[in-house]
Design a protein around this motif. Sequence first.
Motif, PDB file in Angstrom:
ATOM      1  N   VAL A 160       0.843  -1.199   0.000  1.00 29.71           N
ATOM      2  CA  VAL A 160       0.000   0.000   0.000  1.00 29.71           C
ATOM      3  C   VAL A 160       0.879   1.251   0.000  1.00 29.71           C
ATOM      4  N   ARG A 161       1.917   1.226   0.829  1.00 30.20           N
ATOM      5  CA  ARG A 161       2.849   2.360   0.837  1.00 30.20           C
ATOM      6  C   ARG A 161       3.456   2.566  -0.540  1.00 30.20           C
ATOM      7  N   ASP A 162       3.914   1.472  -1.159  1.00 26.40           N
ATOM      8  CA  ASP A 162       4.554   1.575  -2.474  1.00 26.40           C
ATOM      9  C   ASP A 162       3.566   2.028  -3.546  1.00 26.40           C
ATOM     10  N   ALA A 163       2.299   1.627  -3.406  1.00 28.85           N
ATOM     11  CA  ALA A 163       1.273   2.058  -4.365  1.00 28.85           C
ATOM     12  C   ALA A 163       1.014   3.555  -4.239  1.00 28.85           C
ATOM     13  N   ILE A 164       0.965   4.066  -3.015  1.00 30.77           N
ATOM     14  CA  ILE A 164       0.797   5.511  -2.806  1.00 30.77           C
ATOM     15  C   ILE A 164       1.982   6.264  -3.406  1.00 30.77           C
ATOM     16  N   ARG A 165       3.160   5.742  -3.157  1.00 33.32           N
ATOM     17  CA  ARG A 165       4.369   6.384  -3.697  1.00 33.32           C
ATOM     18  C   ARG A 165       4.353   6.372  -5.221  1.00 33.32           C
ATOM     19  N   GLN A 166       3.877   5.285  -5.799  1.00 36.38           N
ATOM     20  CA  GLN A 166       3.811   5.172  -7.259  1.00 36.38           C
ATOM     21  C   GLN A 166       2.849   6.189  -7.846  1.00 36.38           C
ATOM     22  N   VAL A 167       1.709   6.398  -7.189  1.00 38.27           N
ATOM     23  CA  VAL A 167       0.749   7.402  -7.656  1.00 38.27           C
ATOM     24  C   VAL A 167       1.387   8.791  -7.650  1.00 38.27           C
ATOM     25  N   ILE A 168       2.108   9.094  -6.577  1.00 41.27           N
ATOM     26  CA  ILE A 168       2.744  10.413  -6.473  1.00 41.27           C
ATOM     27  C   ILE A 168       3.794  10.596  -7.555  1.00 41.27           C
ATOM     28  N   GLU A 169       4.659   9.594  -7.737  1.00 41.46           N
ATOM     29  CA  GLU A 169       5.765   9.711  -8.687  1.00 41.46           C
ATOM     30  C   GLU A 169       5.273   9.806 -10.123  1.00 41.46           C
ATOM     31  N   ASN A 181       2.295  10.975 -11.162  1.00 46.80           N
ATOM     32  CA  ASN A 181       1.288  11.999 -11.402  1.00 46.80           C
ATOM     33  C   ASN A 181       1.914  13.221 -12.075  1.00 46.80           C
ATOM     34  N   SER A 182       1.254  13.713 -13.107  1.00 43.87           N
ATOM     35  CA  SER A 182       1.793  14.848 -13.874  1.00 43.87           C
ATOM     36  C   SER A 182       1.820  16.139 -13.064  1.00 43.87           C
ATOM     37  N   ASN A 183       1.025  16.196 -11.987  1.00 42.85           N
ATOM     38  CA  ASN A 183       0.987  17.407 -11.154  1.00 42.85           C
ATOM     39  C   ASN A 183       2.061  17.423 -10.070  1.00 42.85           C
ATOM     40  N   LYS A 184       2.816  16.348  -9.966  1.00 43.30           N
ATOM     41  CA  LYS A 184       3.866  16.280  -8.938  1.00 43.30           C
ATOM     42  C   LYS A 184       4.885  17.394  -9.149  1.00 43.30           C
ATOM     43  N   LEU A 185       5.260  18.043  -8.056  1.00 41.28           N
ATOM     44  CA  LEU A 185       6.267  19.099  -8.127  1.00 41.28           C
ATOM     45  C   LEU A 185       7.619  18.464  -8.425  1.00 41.28           C
ATOM     46  N   GLN A 186       8.247  18.899  -9.513  1.00 39.69           N
ATOM     47  CA  GLN A 186       9.479  18.258  -9.960  1.00 39.69           C
ATOM     48  C   GLN A 186      10.677  18.587  -9.078  1.00 39.69           C
ATOM     49  N   ASP A 187      10.570  19.640  -8.286  1.00 39.92           N
ATOM     50  CA  ASP A 187      11.696  20.008  -7.435  1.00 39.92           C
ATOM     51  C   ASP A 187      11.582  19.429  -6.030  1.00 39.92           C
ATOM     52  N   MET A 188      10.625  18.517  -5.829  1.00 39.07           N
ATOM     53  CA  MET A 188      10.427  17.897  -4.521  1.00 39.07           C
ATOM     54  C   MET A 188      10.619  16.386  -4.617  1.00 39.07           C
ATOM     55  N   VAL A 189      11.135  15.804  -3.540  1.00 42.38           N
ATOM     56  CA  VAL A 189      11.240  14.351  -3.405  1.00 42.38           C
ATOM     57  C   VAL A 189      10.317  13.931  -2.265  1.00 42.38           C
ATOM     58  N   TYR A 190       9.446  12.950  -2.525  1.00 39.07           N
ATOM     59  CA  TYR A 190       8.436  12.561  -1.548  1.00 39.07           C
ATOM     60  C   TYR A 190       8.755  11.196  -0.939  1.00 39.07           C
ATOM     61  N   PHE A 191       8.486  11.092   0.366  1.00 37.67           N
ATOM     62  CA  PHE A 191       8.700   9.867   1.121  1.00 37.67           C
ATOM     63  C   PHE A 191       7.387   9.495   1.803  1.00 37.67           C
ATOM     64  N   VAL A 192       7.074   8.195   1.834  1.00 35.58           N
ATOM     65  CA  VAL A 192       5.772   7.731   2.325  1.00 35.58           C
ATOM     66  C   VAL A 192       5.967   6.750   3.468  1.00 35.58           C
ATOM     67  N   ALA A 193       5.202   6.935   4.541  1.00 36.35           N
ATOM     68  CA  ALA A 193       5.265   6.033   5.691  1.00 36.35           C
ATOM     69  C   ALA A 193       4.378   4.815   5.461  1.00 36.35           C
ATOM     70  N   TYR A 194       4.639   3.759   6.213  1.00 34.75           N
ATOM     71  CA  TYR A 194       3.730   2.621   6.227  1.00 34.75           C
ATOM     72  C   TYR A 194       2.352   3.105   6.695  1.00 34.75           C
ATOM     73  N   PRO A 195       1.274   2.578   6.107  1.00 31.10           N
ATOM     74  CA  PRO A 195      -0.065   3.019   6.520  1.00 31.10           C
ATOM     75  C   PRO A 195      -0.528   2.324   7.801  1.00 31.10           C
ATOM     76  N   ALA A 196      -1.209   3.087   8.640  1.00 29.08           N
ATOM     77  CA  ALA A 196      -1.843   2.545   9.852  1.00 29.08           C
ATOM     78  C   ALA A 196      -3.353   2.706   9.714  1.00 29.08           C
ATOM     79  N   THR A 197      -4.105   1.781  10.291  1.00 29.36           N
ATOM     80  CA  THR A 197      -5.558   1.821  10.182  1.00 29.36           C
ATOM     81  C   THR A 197      -6.143   2.794  11.194  1.00 29.36           C
ATOM     82  N   VAL A 198      -6.865   3.814  10.677  1.00 30.83           N
ATOM     83  CA  VAL A 198      -7.519   4.810  11.529  1.00 30.83           C
ATOM     84  C   VAL A 198      -8.941   5.019  11.008  1.00 30.83           C
ATOM     85  N   GLU A 199      -9.939   4.641  11.796  1.00 27.98           N
ATOM     86  CA  GLU A 199     -11.344   4.864  11.441  1.00 27.98           C
ATOM     87  C   GLU A 199     -11.675   4.345  10.038  1.00 27.98           C
TER      88      GLU A 199
END
Length: 499
Positions: free
Chosen positions: A102-111, A113-131
Motif C-alpha cells: 500500500v505504501r509503495d502504491a501511494i508512492r507510485q501514484v505520487i511519482e 502523477n503529472s501534477n507532482k512538483l518536480q523540485d520535490m522528493v516525496y517519502f511515504v510512511a507505512y499506513p496505519a488503520t484509523v477509522e
Amino acid sequence: MWDYQFQFLMSQTGTCKILFKLLDEDFTPEVFLVGILTKERNDRSPACVYPEDDFCIHSSAFNMVLKTAEEILQGYPERQLRRNHPLERERQDDDELWRRSVRDAIRQVIENNSNKLQDMVYFVAYPATVEGYLVSVVIGLQQDILKKYSDLTLDSVPLHEFLSIPVAKSLTDAVVESYLNKVYGELQLSEPGYEKSKLNAEEILRDGANRFMMGLAFRVDQGAERRYSFLSSCTNIARTYYEGTEGAGTIVLARKDHPSLEQVIQFQTPSKLWETKASRKLLQLASQDFALHTNSEDLFGLVKKKKFDDQQEELFTINVLGHHHWTVSHNEQILMGVRYGQPYLPKPPFDENKLGKDISVIFKEDITQESIDLIVTLVREAERERHGTMLVISSIAKEEAERLSKGGTRISPKTLTADLLRNLTSIDGAVLLNPEGTCYALGVILDGIATKYESSARGARYNSAIRYIHSSKYPALAVVVSEDGGVDFISNLNFDEHQ
C-alpha cells in the motif's frame, strides 16, 4: 477521516520542520496525509488527501491504490518464500508485506502523477488503520538541498535471491526512515492527535544516525551481532581521553579479509570496539600512517589502505578529529559527522569556479588569472584543516599586517604554496595575504565593529571575519573553514549574498 486529523497533522508538521532544519537550515519540509478506505462505504470517499488544497495531487488520484497494491504485492520476491506454518505464511502476507505494498502504491501514484512538483522528493510512511482508512504520512523535501550532500549508491544488501535488506544511502535517508517509523507508531494510538505528540526532533535525529551507522556495518559484515552499538562506540571513543590527551586517529570499517587493506599489525586476541578504554588506547596507534581495523564489533589490528574504487560500498573510514568529534567517510567523501553526540551533515565542498569569478569581481584589475588560481589552490588546502582555520585576502595586506601586529606574528613577505600553508594553519588566528598569495602575517587576531550580519548560531571565527570584513574600506575576502567541514566566503561587496 477522523476527528483529530488536524491536530495530528499540525503536531507532526512542527516536529518535521524542526527535525530537518537540524540537518540543513534551508529545508522546508511539506507534510500531508493520504488515507485509503479499506471497505467501500457510501458516506466515505475511497481516498482522502489532507490538506487537499495544499497538496499538488487530488484525492481521486489515489482511488485505485488498493488494486495497485495487490499487483505490487504479487511481485515481491518475499512472496516466493514458503514458510512451514500456515499461520506464519498468512501473517507474512497480510501484515508487513501488505502494508508495504500500500505504501509503495501511494508512492507510485505520487511519482507518476503529472501534477507532482518536480523540485520535490516525496517519502511515504507505512499506513496505519484509523477509522476505516489506511493512513500514511507523506513528507516532501527539496531536491536541490538533498543533492548538495554526498550519499551512497546501493540501497539494499542481498541476503539471498528472495530477500534483500534495505539500508539508508545517507544520513538524511536514515532520518526520514526514522521519522516515518515514529509517525507510523503515532498513528497506531487509539485517537491519534487527541494527545500532544511525544516525538522529539533531536531524538529522531540520533535514531536516524544510529540506523545509518548500523546500515554501514551491515554492508560490511552481516554477521556482526553488535552493529546496533556502532554509533555509540564511535562516540564513546571520541569523548574519552587517554592519559590526558584528546583522541585523534582513524578507524577503518571493513570485513576482516578486505582485499584493499594491507595488514601491518594483527591482534592475536581482538578487542571489542565497544570496550571504550581499550579501543581508545589502541586509537593512539592509529594517529599517523596506520588505521584501526574493525567490522563494527572486533578490532583486528592496524592496517594501511591501498588505492581502490569501492563500488561495492564495503569500506568506510571513521576519523576521530578531537574531543567528542568524529566523521564517517566513503571514498574521501564525508557522509556524516557527530559532535558532542549530535549528528550533522557536512557542508558541501566549495565551488571553485564560482570562487574564481568572485575573486575577480572583488579585486578587479588588481589580480591576474595566475593569482586567482593560486588563491583557489590555497583555499582547497585550507579546507582540509581538521580544526578549522581562516584566510584573509586583503588588497592592503602589508599595511594591515603592520596595523594588527600586536595581535599576530608578522613575517617577511612569502608567496604561499599548498604545502607551506599546510604547516601554517594549526595555530589560532588568521593567515593574512594579498591577492597574489603573498603572506604577511600569521595567527592574526582581527578587529572590527559589531554588525547585524553576525550570527549567534555561528562560532567566534565566523563572526570575527564578519566584523573585520564589514569594517574594511578596502577590497577584502575572508575564507572561514569551520571545524565541522565546509567553507564560508565573506567579502565586503554584498553581505546579503555571502555564503
